[in-house]
Scaffold this motif. Structure first.
Motif: not given
Length: 190
Positions: A1-19
């Motif tokens: 899901x893309x926010x207005x500023x063009x960054x991607x919003x993760x449902x679980x950002x912590x897990x995405x960063x660990x991955x």
């Protein structure tokens, strides 16, 4: 899901960063990890990883604790099902190969907070699991601590040599098949 500023919003950002960290460590090793690179990989602002982990050491602390927990979770069923020190050692080698990034971080305590409560608890759990595996061997050495250290040294050394590509090529491509005869020396010794 893309926010207005063009960054991607993760449902679980912590897990995405660990991955993303696992991926980066697999490519370049744990020393080369940077929070800025992880943010880029995850498609988020460069401040996002710091929000979740504080700094690189904080991120690697989480990976180390996760690695120790995964190691214990990998070994426990093997001990329960086989009661075999050799098969537990083979499972340890497979863990190192399958979870290389975690394995490389776990045994580099200078990279993370080794006194973190989650790391201490997870390491203790893994240590107790390894001790249970050594106890299955029996024997009459009278020094369970040294028996455990010897077994761990052999298994860990083999795994590390395998990952580093330092073992002879004629051992073949399967780390389990290559490690099993080496580990049998643990239980077949006089």
């Amino acid at each position: 899901m893309t926010k207005k500023d063009g960054t991607y919003h993760h449902g679980d950002l912590r897990r995405a960063l660990l991955a993303a960290a696992v991926e980066a460590i697999g490519e370049s090793g744990p020393s080369a990890v940077s929070l800025r690179d992880l943010a880029r990989r995850a498609g988020v602002s460069h401040a996002a990883p710091a929000h979740h982990f504080g700094d690189k050491a904080g991120l690697l602390t989480v990976l180390a604790a996760e690695g120790y927990d995964r190691l214990a979770d990998t070994l426990r069923p093997v001990i329960a099902q086989t009661g075999s020190l050799v098969e537990t050692g083979v499972a340890y080698i497979r863990f190192a190969v399958d979870h290389r990034a975690h394995f490389e971080v776990m045994f580099r305590p200078e990279l993370y907070d080794r006194h973190d409560p989650a790391v201490l608890a997870a390491r203790q759990r893994a240590t107790e699991t390894l001790a249970a595996a050594v106890a299955t061997r029996g024997g009459d050495s009278g020094d369970a601590r040294m028996d455990g250290l010897a077994a761990w040294s052999i298994v860990h050394g083999f795994a590390t040599l395998w990952l580093g590509g330092a073992l002879p090529a004629d051992l073949g491509p399967d780390p389990e098949a290559a490690g099993r005869p080496v580990l049998r020396r643990l239980v077949d010794r006089p």
